[in-house]
Design a protein around this motif. Structure first.
Motif, PDB file in Angstrom:
ATOM      1  N   LEU A  69       0.821  -1.218   0.000  1.00  0.00           N
ATOM      2  CA  LEU A  69       0.000   0.000   0.000  1.00  0.00           C
ATOM      3  C   LEU A  69       0.853   1.266   0.000  1.00  0.00           C
ATOM      4  O   LEU A  69       0.326   2.368   0.024  1.00  0.00           O
ATOM      5  N   GLY A  70       2.191   1.093  -0.002  1.00  0.00           N
ATOM      6  CA  GLY A  70       3.085   2.239  -0.098  1.00  0.00           C
ATOM      7  C   GLY A  70       3.679   2.707   1.208  1.00  0.00           C
ATOM      8  O   GLY A  70       4.329   3.755   1.252  1.00  0.00           O
ATOM      9  N   LEU A  71       3.473   1.960   2.312  1.00  0.00           N
ATOM     10  CA  LEU A  71       4.022   2.358   3.603  1.00  0.00           C
ATOM     11  C   LEU A  71       5.372   1.703   3.839  1.00  0.00           C
ATOM     12  O   LEU A  71       5.646   0.610   3.339  1.00  0.00           O
ATOM     13  N   GLN A  72       6.223   2.403   4.596  1.00  0.00           N
ATOM     14  CA  GLN A  72       7.466   1.808   5.066  1.00  0.00           C
ATOM     15  C   GLN A  72       7.161   1.045   6.355  1.00  0.00           C
ATOM     16  O   GLN A  72       6.747   1.633   7.346  1.00  0.00           O
ATOM     17  N   ALA A  73       7.344  -0.275   6.314  1.00  0.00           N
ATOM     18  CA  ALA A  73       6.978  -1.120   7.445  1.00  0.00           C
ATOM     19  C   ALA A  73       8.215  -1.504   8.248  1.00  0.00           C
ATOM     20  O   ALA A  73       9.283  -1.756   7.697  1.00  0.00           O
ATOM     21  N   HIS A  74       8.035  -1.568   9.559  1.00  0.00           N
ATOM     22  CA  HIS A  74       9.116  -1.955  10.473  1.00  0.00           C
ATOM     23  C   HIS A  74       8.541  -2.960  11.464  1.00  0.00           C
ATOM     24  O   HIS A  74       7.627  -2.637  12.223  1.00  0.00           O
ATOM     25  N   ILE A  75       9.073  -4.184  11.434  1.00  0.00           N
ATOM     26  CA  ILE A  75       8.616  -5.246  12.336  1.00  0.00           C
ATOM     27  C   ILE A  75       9.488  -5.257  13.584  1.00  0.00           C
ATOM     28  O   ILE A  75      10.717  -5.232  13.502  1.00  0.00           O
ATOM     29  N   ILE A  76       8.839  -5.318  14.744  1.00  0.00           N
ATOM     30  CA  ILE A  76       9.541  -5.374  16.025  1.00  0.00           C
ATOM     31  C   ILE A  76       9.153  -6.676  16.714  1.00  0.00           C
ATOM     32  O   ILE A  76       7.978  -6.901  17.024  1.00  0.00           O
ATOM     33  N   GLU A  77      10.133  -7.530  16.968  1.00  0.00           N
ATOM     34  CA  GLU A  77       9.881  -8.850  17.549  1.00  0.00           C
ATOM     35  C   GLU A  77      10.750  -9.027  18.793  1.00  0.00           C
ATOM     36  O   GLU A  77      11.954  -8.781  18.752  1.00  0.00           O
ATOM     37  N   ASN A  78      10.143  -9.454  19.900  1.00  0.00           N
ATOM     38  CA  ASN A  78      10.925  -9.578  21.132  1.00  0.00           C
ATOM     39  C   ASN A  78      11.690 -10.897  21.238  1.00  0.00           C
ATOM     40  O   ASN A  78      12.566 -11.039  22.088  1.00  0.00           O
ATOM     41  N   ALA A  79      11.363 -11.863  20.375  1.00  0.00           N
ATOM     42  CA  ALA A  79      12.142 -13.104  20.350  1.00  0.00           C
ATOM     43  C   ALA A  79      13.448 -12.873  19.579  1.00  0.00           C
ATOM     44  O   ALA A  79      13.686 -11.794  19.020  1.00  0.00           O
ATOM     45  N   LEU A  80      14.278 -13.892  19.547  1.00  0.00           N
ATOM     46  CA  LEU A  80      15.592 -13.755  18.916  1.00  0.00           C
ATOM     47  C   LEU A  80      15.521 -13.778  17.395  1.00  0.00           C
ATOM     48  O   LEU A  80      16.484 -13.394  16.731  1.00  0.00           O
ATOM     49  N   TYR A  81      14.379 -14.230  16.852  1.00  0.00           N
ATOM     50  CA  TYR A  81      14.237 -14.277  15.404  1.00  0.00           C
ATOM     51  C   TYR A  81      12.760 -14.309  15.035  1.00  0.00           C
ATOM     52  O   TYR A  81      11.890 -14.472  15.894  1.00  0.00           O
ATOM     53  N   LEU A  82      12.474 -14.126  13.750  1.00  0.00           N
ATOM     54  CA  LEU A  82      11.104 -14.093  13.258  1.00  0.00           C
ATOM     55  C   LEU A  82      10.453 -15.471  13.345  1.00  0.00           C
ATOM     56  O   LEU A  82      11.120 -16.502  13.258  1.00  0.00           O
ATOM     57  N   MET A  83       9.147 -15.466  13.496  1.00  0.00           N
ATOM     58  CA  MET A  83       8.338 -16.681  13.555  1.00  0.00           C
ATOM     59  C   MET A  83       8.945 -17.725  14.494  1.00  0.00           C
ATOM     60  O   MET A  83       9.183 -18.880  14.097  1.00  0.00           O
TER      61      MET A  83
ATOM     62  N   VAL B 129      12.402 -11.151   3.850  1.00  0.00           N
ATOM     63  CA  VAL B 129      11.563 -10.042   4.305  1.00  0.00           C
ATOM     64  C   VAL B 129      12.262  -8.708   4.056  1.00  0.00           C
ATOM     65  O   VAL B 129      11.658  -7.751   3.535  1.00  0.00           O
ATOM     66  N   GLU B 130      13.523  -8.622   4.383  1.00  0.00           N
ATOM     67  CA  GLU B 130      14.262  -7.365   4.201  1.00  0.00           C
ATOM     68  C   GLU B 130      14.464  -7.043   2.725  1.00  0.00           C
ATOM     69  O   GLU B 130      14.556  -5.870   2.349  1.00  0.00           O
ATOM     70  N   SER B 131      14.490  -8.076   1.882  1.00  0.00           N
ATOM     71  CA  SER B 131      14.614  -7.820   0.444  1.00  0.00           C
ATOM     72  C   SER B 131      13.372  -7.147  -0.119  1.00  0.00           C
ATOM     73  O   SER B 131      13.414  -6.553  -1.199  1.00  0.00           O
ATOM     74  N   LEU B 132      12.256  -7.242   0.631  1.00  0.00           N
ATOM     75  CA  LEU B 132      11.018  -6.574   0.219  1.00  0.00           C
ATOM     76  C   LEU B 132      10.960  -5.125   0.695  1.00  0.00           C
ATOM     77  O   LEU B 132       9.968  -4.438   0.475  1.00  0.00           O
ATOM     78  N   GLY B 133      12.021  -4.681   1.370  1.00  0.00           N
ATOM     79  CA  GLY B 133      12.055  -3.308   1.860  1.00  0.00           C
ATOM     80  C   GLY B 133      11.469  -3.147   3.249  1.00  0.00           C
ATOM     81  O   GLY B 133      11.226  -2.019   3.699  1.00  0.00           O
ATOM     82  N   ILE B 134      11.241  -4.259   3.938  1.00  0.00           N
ATOM     83  CA  ILE B 134      10.674  -4.216   5.288  1.00  0.00           C
ATOM     84  C   ILE B 134      11.806  -4.247   6.308  1.00  0.00           C
ATOM     85  O   ILE B 134      12.680  -5.116   6.243  1.00  0.00           O
ATOM     86  N   GLU B 135      11.809  -3.323   7.226  1.00  0.00           N
ATOM     87  CA  GLU B 135      12.824  -3.296   8.275  1.00  0.00           C
ATOM     88  C   GLU B 135      12.453  -4.297   9.375  1.00  0.00           C
ATOM     89  O   GLU B 135      11.274  -4.496   9.666  1.00  0.00           O
ATOM     90  N   VAL B 136      13.471  -4.910   9.962  1.00  0.00           N
ATOM     91  CA  VAL B 136      13.248  -5.931  10.986  1.00  0.00           C
ATOM     92  C   VAL B 136      14.139  -5.652  12.192  1.00  0.00           C
ATOM     93  O   VAL B 136      15.341  -5.432  12.047  1.00  0.00           O
ATOM     94  N   SER B 137      13.525  -5.649  13.376  1.00  0.00           N
ATOM     95  CA  SER B 137      14.268  -5.581  14.630  1.00  0.00           C
ATOM     96  C   SER B 137      13.847  -6.770  15.491  1.00  0.00           C
ATOM     97  O   SER B 137      12.666  -6.905  15.809  1.00  0.00           O
ATOM     98  N   VAL B 138      14.802  -7.627  15.837  1.00  0.00           N
ATOM     99  CA  VAL B 138      14.507  -8.776  16.699  1.00  0.00           C
ATOM    100  C   VAL B 138      15.222  -8.597  18.029  1.00  0.00           C
ATOM    101  O   VAL B 138      16.103  -7.748  18.179  1.00  0.00           O
ATOM    102  N   ASP B 139      14.812  -9.415  19.008  1.00  0.00           N
ATOM    103  CA  ASP B 139      15.367  -9.314  20.373  1.00  0.00           C
ATOM    104  C   ASP B 139      15.167  -7.901  20.918  1.00  0.00           C
ATOM    105  O   ASP B 139      16.022  -7.358  21.604  1.00  0.00           O
TER     106      ASP B 139
END
Length: 209
Positions: free
Chosen positions: A164-178, A194-204
């Motif tokens: 939809l055109g938004l910059q998305a940032h995922i925040i996960e408290n575990a050590l990795y996604l899913m 996921v990051e190749s799609l332009g989505i930022e990821v922060s884990v832990d």
């Protein structure tokens, strides 16, 4: 006998199809009470609706199916009270519906964590069509979105909102996604995708405020 089912989600629908297959709808009077205004729909693929698919493409059944199997569906009529002594269900519209057997298929309540500063006007859950309509509306005037939770729904939401055109940032408290589904190696490959799609990821990372 009157069988009342509280809830009109996927579990309720699966139950009703089983009852119809077994011929139980010929022996029981069946009434479904649903809070939402829609027929039963596929919640697993809600992200398709965010991406612009028609709401009807999520529908699991037609109104004619309920009529064919003599199942009474009461939409937008949430159950608010159960009187077990008199065996009646009180609905938000003021009806008292008697039952011989009662099944609760209400699903889960979406969780808003008690994070300081969380504004319910700008924080959304991802569970119903109404939730998604609110998200799509907010996306029209937004540029970025933070998604708390890197599970399956969080990832689907991030991809849909990116489209939809938004910059998305995922925040996960575990050590990795899913973390419930994947091991460390698989999660690392997923994160690359996921990051190749332009989505930022922060884990832990625990969201504090």
């Amino acid at each position: 006998p009157h069988l009342v089912i509280v809830g009109n989600g996927m579990v309720s629908h699966r139950l009703c199809t089983a009852l119809a297959r077994l011929g139980a709808t010929d022996r029981f009077q069946v009434t479904i009470l649903g809070e939402e205004p829609y027929l039963a729909y596929d919640r697993v693929h809600l992200s398709r609706y965010v991406r612009g698919r028609e709401r009807n493409t999520l529908r699991l059944v037609t109104r004619a199916w309920y009529d064919e199997h003599q199942i009474a569906l009461e939409t937008t009529d949430k159950a608010v009270e159960i009187d077990r002594k008199s065996k009646q269900v009180h609905t938000v519209s003021g009806k008292w519906i008697p039952y011989d057997h009662l099944i609760l298929a209400t699903g889960a309540t979406p969780y808003l964590p008690p994070i300081p500063g969380l504004d319910k006007d700008t924080a959304y859950v991802y569970r119903t069509i109404a939730d998604l309509e609110a998200i799509k509306s907010a996306a029209q005037s937004a540029k970025t979105v933070a998604i708390i939770g890197g599970g399956l729904l969080g990832l689907e939401a991030a991809q849909a909102l990116t489209e939809l055109g938004l910059q998305a940032h995922i925040i996960e408290n575990a050590l990795y996604l899913m973390p419930r589904q994947l091991d460390v190696g698989a999660a690392a490959r997923l994160r690359d995708t996921v990051e190749s799609l332009g989505i930022e990821v922060s884990v832990d990372k625990v969201t504090l405020r």
